[in-house]
Design a protein around this motif. Structure first.
Motif, mmCIF file in Angstrom:
data_model
loop_
_atom_site.group_PDB
_atom_site.id
_atom_site.type_symbol
_atom_site.label_atom_id
_atom_site.label_comp_id
_atom_site.label_asym_id
_atom_site.label_seq_id
_atom_site.Cartn_x
_atom_site.Cartn_y
_atom_site.Cartn_z
ATOM 1 N N HIS A 26 33.366 8.877 41.254
ATOM 2 C CA HIS A 26 33.200 9.491 42.455
ATOM 3 C C HIS A 26 34.415 10.628 42.865
ATOM 4 C CE1 HIS A 26 36.118 6.145 42.631
ATOM 5 N NE2 HIS A 26 36.547 6.762 43.533
ATOM 6 N N ALA A 27 34.327 11.513 43.698
ATOM 7 C CA ALA A 27 35.259 12.156 44.087
ATOM 8 C C ALA A 27 36.088 11.700 45.064
ATOM 9 C CB ALA A 27 34.506 13.650 44.440
ATOM 10 N N VAL A 28 35.433 11.193 46.275
ATOM 11 C CA VAL A 28 36.200 10.894 47.378
ATOM 12 C C VAL A 28 35.791 9.480 47.542
ATOM 13 C CG1 VAL A 28 36.451 10.792 49.871
ATOM 14 C CG2 VAL A 28 36.324 13.010 48.523
ATOM 15 N N ALA A 32 35.766 1.505 52.105
ATOM 16 C CA ALA A 32 35.642 0.123 51.822
ATOM 17 C C ALA A 32 36.147 0.160 50.388
ATOM 18 C CB ALA A 32 34.089 -0.097 51.802
ATOM 19 N N LEU A 33 35.880 1.294 49.499
ATOM 20 C CA LEU A 33 36.334 1.276 48.108
ATOM 21 C C LEU A 33 38.009 1.540 48.451
ATOM 22 C CD1 LEU A 33 36.058 1.151 45.208
ATOM 23 C CD2 LEU A 33 35.418 3.723 45.427
ATOM 24 N N GLU A 47 45.077 3.578 43.279
ATOM 25 C CA GLU A 47 44.590 5.054 43.466
ATOM 26 C C GLU A 47 45.206 5.845 42.504
ATOM 27 O OE1 GLU A 47 45.091 5.715 47.835
ATOM 28 O OE2 GLU A 47 43.925 7.598 47.674
ATOM 29 N N THR A 48 44.250 6.755 42.193
ATOM 30 C CA THR A 48 44.729 7.770 41.108
ATOM 31 C C THR A 48 45.297 9.003 41.775
ATOM 32 O OG1 THR A 48 42.559 9.085 41.056
ATOM 33 C CG2 THR A 48 42.643 7.134 39.722
ATOM 34 N N ASP A 49 46.041 9.822 40.935
ATOM 35 C CA ASP A 49 46.616 11.152 41.516
ATOM 36 C C ASP A 49 45.606 11.840 42.360
ATOM 37 O OD1 ASP A 49 48.737 10.389 39.940
ATOM 38 O OD2 ASP A 49 48.661 11.546 38.471
ATOM 39 N N THR A 50 44.322 11.819 41.989
ATOM 40 C CA THR A 50 43.297 12.693 42.453
ATOM 41 C C THR A 50 42.789 12.119 43.725
ATOM 42 O OG1 THR A 50 41.515 11.705 40.996
ATOM 43 C CG2 THR A 50 42.725 13.729 40.294
ATOM 44 N N GLY A 51 43.096 10.857 44.080
ATOM 45 C CA GLY A 51 42.684 10.009 45.253
ATOM 46 C C GLY A 51 41.384 9.087 45.079
ATOM 47 N N GLY A 74 27.611 0.907 47.249
ATOM 48 C CA GLY A 74 26.913 0.945 45.792
ATOM 49 C C GLY A 74 27.957 1.487 44.894
ATOM 50 N N GLU A 75 29.558 1.503 45.159
ATOM 51 C CA GLU A 75 30.351 2.179 44.368
ATOM 52 C C GLU A 75 30.762 1.327 43.312
ATOM 53 O OE1 GLU A 75 32.376 2.987 48.023
ATOM 54 O OE2 GLU A 75 33.018 4.994 47.397
ATOM 55 N N ILE A 76 30.521 0.118 43.038
ATOM 56 C CA ILE A 76 31.118 -0.518 41.957
ATOM 57 C C ILE A 76 29.788 -1.356 41.234
ATOM 58 C CG2 ILE A 76 33.326 -1.005 42.741
ATOM 59 C CD1 ILE A 76 32.863 -3.686 43.286
#
Ligand code: SF4
Length: 92
Positions: A26-28, A32-33, A47-51, A74-76
């Motif tokens: 995912h980009a953003v 919820a995630l 959270e990664t450097d890229t958000g 449905g993100e995971i």
């Protein structure tokens, strides 16, 4: 005893190479995630450097919080660990 001490009594067997939880690319992240970074009781999400949000399943207690929170998005991908792997609760 504090909860951390109690949790420490549980053993955790990592099923190397077969994580039972995956975050879909995912980009953003949805709110919820992103909330899981704080809501996961085992601190599996970060959270990664890229958000983006990533998961490291070591120590996962299979509480299902992340599954419930992201049910609508449905993100995971979530599945129970294979038999013999994952958290081994110690009673008493
Ligand atoms: Fe964290 Fe619970 Fe999800 Fe495991 S099932 S990653 S402990 S929120």
């Amino acid at each position: 005893a504090r909860i951390e001490e109690k949790l420490f009594q549980n053993r955790y067997l990592v099923d190397a190479g077969r994580p039972h939880i995956k975050v879909r690319a995912h980009a953003v992240p949805s709110p919820a995630l992103r909330a899981l970074v704080h809501a996961c009781p085992a601190n599996c999400y970060s959270e990664t450097d890229t958000g983006a949000v990533e998961v490291a399943t070591d120590g996962c207690m299979e509480c299902g919080t992340c599954r419930v929170l992201t049910q609508a998005t449905g993100e995971i991908e979530w599945s129970y660990p294979r038999g013999g792997f994952g958290v081994l609760y110690k009673f008493g």
